[in-house]
Each structure stands twice: as C-alpha cells, then as structure tokens.
Design an enzyme around this catalytic site. Structure first.
Site, short mmCIF file in Angstrom:
data_model
loop_
_atom_site.label_atom_id
_atom_site.label_comp_id
_atom_site.label_asym_id
_atom_site.label_seq_id
_atom_site.Cartn_x
_atom_site.Cartn_y
_atom_site.Cartn_z
N LYS A 11 38.21 -45.68 -88.04
CA LYS A 11 39.26 -44.79 -88.52
C LYS A 11 40.29 -45.57 -89.34
CE LYS A 11 42.38 -46.69 -85.83
NZ LYS A 11 43.31 -47.67 -86.44
N GLY A 142 38.62 -55.89 -84.20
CA GLY A 142 40.00 -56.35 -84.09
C GLY A 142 40.74 -56.35 -85.41
N SER A 143 40.39 -55.39 -86.30
CA SER A 143 40.99 -55.41 -87.65
C SER A 143 41.78 -54.16 -88.00
CB SER A 143 39.87 -55.60 -88.70
OG SER A 143 39.22 -56.82 -88.46
N GLY A 144 41.96 -53.28 -87.06
CA GLY A 144 42.78 -52.10 -87.36
C GLY A 144 42.00 -50.89 -87.80
N GLY A 146 39.84 -49.31 -85.85
CA GLY A 146 39.44 -48.53 -84.68
C GLY A 146 38.13 -48.95 -84.07
N SER A 148 37.63 -50.61 -81.36
CA SER A 148 37.61 -50.40 -79.91
C SER A 148 37.38 -48.93 -79.59
CB SER A 148 38.92 -50.87 -79.28
OG SER A 148 40.01 -50.05 -79.70
N GLU A 194 39.68 -46.93 -73.75
CA GLU A 194 40.73 -47.47 -74.62
C GLU A 194 41.94 -47.98 -73.81
OE1 GLU A 194 40.16 -48.37 -77.88
OE2 GLU A 194 41.51 -46.94 -78.83
N ASP A 205 43.19 -42.90 -81.77
CA ASP A 205 42.01 -43.60 -82.28
C ASP A 205 40.73 -43.00 -81.74
OD1 ASP A 205 43.31 -47.05 -82.44
OD2 ASP A 205 43.94 -45.17 -83.37
#
Ligand SMILES: Nc1ncnc2c1ncn2[C@@H]1O[C@H](COP(=O)(O)OP(=O)(O)OP(=O)(O)O)[C@@H](O)[C@H]1O
Ligand SMILES: C[C@@](O)(CCO)CC(=O)[O-]
Ligand SMILES: [Mg+2]
Length: 389
Positions: A11, A142-144, A146, A148, A194, A205
């Site tokens: 996302k 881990g880059s923004g 989404g 996870s 989450e 997210d």
C-alpha cells in the site's frame, strides 16, 4: 487437496500516516505489488510432525516440532478462528522464547516480529497441525509500502481458507475473493498480526491490503472509494531501513512531550485527509478539472510532508528526494512510517515522459530505487491447488 495460496497487496498512504494512530483521518491505496503465502498441510505419507516456515525474501527457513509449539502455546488452542484475539503478554513471552531458539542472523533480526506474528496466527487459527508455509514478496521489506500488513493479510487469508469461516470454492483453480463477512475476519486477524509487528497499529495498512482500491480511514471507520482522478505516483525507495514500531512509538513520545502543539498537528492532518477524500470522490468531467485536482493534491501532499517533519519522522534521504523532485516542480511526501523507506511523487497527467526519465535518473544516481506502480488495485485473494499451478 490440502494446499492453498494467498496474495495480498502492499500500500501507499496518500495522507495521514502516524496521525491516523492518534485518531486523524488517513487516505491509503493498495498498489500492484504483492506478498504471497502458500500453505500445505502435511499428509500421513509425509510422516513428519513439523511446522515449517520458509521466508524467501530474507532467504531463511525454520521448523518447529508441533509438540514443542503445543507445549509453549497451549492457550492459543482455545482461540476460535472465528473470533480474532490479541496475543497476550504471557503468550508473547512464550513466542519470543520460541523465536530466540532460532538463532536468526543479527543482520536479519527484524524478521523476528514477522515470525512471532506467524506463530500467533498459525496456532490461533489452525491449532497444532504439521504443515509447510512459504512466504515470498514483491515488496521491499521495512520500506513503508505495507510489507508487514501484506504479510499478515496473506497469512490470515491462507490460514482461514480451510476453516468453516471461509465461504470459498475449493474446486476453483483460479484466484478468488472472500465474501464480505469472511474478508472482515481476514482483516481482523491480520490486525492482530500487525499489533505484534507494529506495536500500536491504526489498522489502515491491513485494511487497505485486505480490501484493495482506495480507502479513507478514521479510527476503524472506513470509506471505500475508487479515485475519479487518474493518480500516477513515482515511488522512490531510499533503501534506508527502519522500524515502523519504533517510529510510531517516537511520535507518541513527542506527543506526550508537546501535547497541545501535536494535537494541532494531528488536527491539521485530519483536515488534509478529509479534503483529499472529497477531491478523489468528486466527479471529474474534463481534463482541466483533472489538472486542477492534481494541483490541489500536490499542495496537500506538500502540507502533509511538512506536518510529518513536525512529527519527527522525516530523514535526510527523504529530504534529498524532496529537493530533487522540487527542482522539477513536483510534489513529494514520505509514505508509511518514514525515517527512510519510501517517498511518493505525484506525476501529473500532462507531465512529459522526458521529465519523468530525468527525475528517475537523478534519483537513482543518489542510490535510490524508483518504481511506478499502479495504485488502487484489488485486495487479498486465494487460490487452491499447489503454488506451481
Ligand atoms: N515477505 C516477508 N517475509 C518475512 N517477514 C516479513 C515479510 N514482509 C514483512 N515482514 C515482517 O514485517 C517487518 C517489516 O514491517 P514494518 O512495518 O517495519 O515495515 P513495512 O510494513 O514494510 O512499512 P510500513 O509499516 O511503514 O508500511 C519485517 O521486518 C518482517 O518482520
Ligand atoms: C505509521 C502508520 O500510520 C502507517 C504505517 O504504514 C502506522 C499505522 O497506522 O499503523
Ligand atoms: Mg508495516
């Protein structure tokens, strides 16, 4: 046949990240990059009582004897798959002990939270059955974007696909969607995952990964929408790793130190997201109004980025992207938790391909990675049969 695949999208957050954790409205869109989870239950001929987890992205594999999991997580067996439950503090300690036994390489220790989320979701939804679970993703971790949430949504979908809660056609070999009630259950279980990875997630997210398209989200209430504006975004990955849980905690700590000022920051973000929602929902009769809308969206992105700097979640590399795109009169903002990770740049409809190529060349010369992903795609889907089909 006891095998299923699930895929869930990543996302981008168009406005409202972090403030959404404190009750502001946020606007998020799914993107056409997916995380895939395949689940195959062991058969008597496999003659093994292991739960195996293969993580293709960090290239790591783990396995636990089912008896060991049963010994450590007896209470999760009491959880009904139709009633999502949070992992208790005691349970989290037991899971942490199981994960510590794995000797995860220090450089990849960030995936420990993903493994913990997996163990909670698996034992709660499927109990203690030997199986092999394989995870792979098109998303940078881990880059923004989404990753996870896509991990938790695809995991919850695969685990629920074989339960009574899922009204799916097990004989259909193509990708299929859940029914509305079942999709809500997938989303609620993903939110529990989450919580283990993010600490205090807002739920936006996993919700946009479950439902897809574009959503306006405030304290769990959501409005689904398809954009009436053809939004084309350049996503620049600064490749600076960071941890969403720590960044979210940092904003909460700043809010405790400056409650009045931060309340105004969150309120301003709420107004930006509400204005963005109405722009995206309003009909667009002609090209002029598209350009007018794009200019308003650019201004809102710029204002939101300024407020994210107030929250302390920008980063030197994000500032480099902002400066670079500003030279070409383009608006950018970080997306996701910030602190590195990814930055969005709106590419207006009338912008020439030559300019886009120049911007990408300049950003990639800084060591960043640029992608242009379609936004507003479908949400989570499942497919029965083996993953090679
Ligand atoms: N494909 C995957 N395989 C294994 N673990 C994963 C995968 N995708 C996500 N994870 C887990 O999620 C963690 C990254 O989650 P985090 O929330 O920090 O970043 P993000 O979700 O990519 O960014 P944001 O939350 O800002 O959108 C990883 O460290 C790992 O624990
Ligand atoms: C930073 C945050 O707002 C979005 C992360 O993608 C955290 C959350 O809402 O759970
Ligand atoms: Mg995340």
């Amino acid at each position: 046949m006891e095998e299923v695949q699930a895929r869930a999208p990543g996302k981008i957050i168009l406005s409202g990240e972090h403030a959404v954790v404190h009750g502001s409205t946020a606007v998020a869109s799914s993107i056409s990059l997916y995380t895939y989870v395949s689940l195959r239950f062991s058969t008597p001929s496999d003659n093994q009582d292991l739960l195996k987890l293969q993580l293709k992205d960090p290239a790591l594999e783990f396995s636990w004897p089912i008896t060991r999991i049963q010994q450590v997580l007896p209470e999760s067996a009491a959880v009904l798959s139709s009633t999502p439950a949070s992992c208790s503090v005691e349970c989290a300690k037991s899971i942490a002990a199981l994960v510590e036994e794995l000797d995860i390489p220090e450089a990849k220790i960030g995936i420990a939270s993903g493994i913990s989320a997996f163990l909670w979701l698996y034992s709660s939804i499927q109990g203690f059955k030997p199986a092999t679970v394989v995870v792979s993703s098109e998303l940078p971790l881990g880059s923004g974007l989404g990753s996870s949430a896509a991990f938790c949504v695809a995991m919850a979908a695969a685990l629920l696909a074989f339960t009574d809660s899922a009204s799916l056609d097990v004989n259909q070999q193509d990708w299929q969607f859940f029914g509305e009630k079942e999709l809500e259950l997938v989303n609620r279980w993903a939110f529990e995952g989450e919580k283990i990875i993010h600490g205090k997630p807002s739920g936006i997210d996993n919700t946009v990964s479950s439902y897809g398209n574009i959503i306006s989200f405030k304290s769990g209430n959501l409005t689904h929408m398809k954009s009436n504006v053809p939004l084309k975004m350049l996503i620049t990955n600064t490749k600076v790793g960071r941890n969403t849980k720590a960044l979210v905690a940092g904003v909460s700590e700043r809010m405790l130190r400056h409650p009045d000022a931060m309340a105004f920051v969150f309120s301003a973000v709420d107004s930006i997201s509400k204005e963005l929602t109405s722009i995206l929902k309003s009909p667009t009769p002609d090209e002029l109004s598209v350009t007018e809308k794009e200019e308003k969206i650019e201004e809102l992105m710029e204002m939101n980025q300024g407020l994210l700097q107030c929250m302390g979640v920008s980063h030197a590399t994000i500032e480099t992207v902002l400066r670079t795109t500003l030279k070409y009169k383009l608006a950018s903002k970080l997306t996701g938790a910030g602190g590195g990770g990814c930055v969005l740049t709106l590419l207006p409809t009338l912008l020439s391909g030559t300019i886009i190529d120049k911007v990408i060349t300049e950003l990639e010369s800084c060591g960043f990675q640029c992608i242009i992903a379609e936004i507003g795609g479908t949400g989570v889907e499942v497919k029965f049969g083996n993953s090679s089909s």
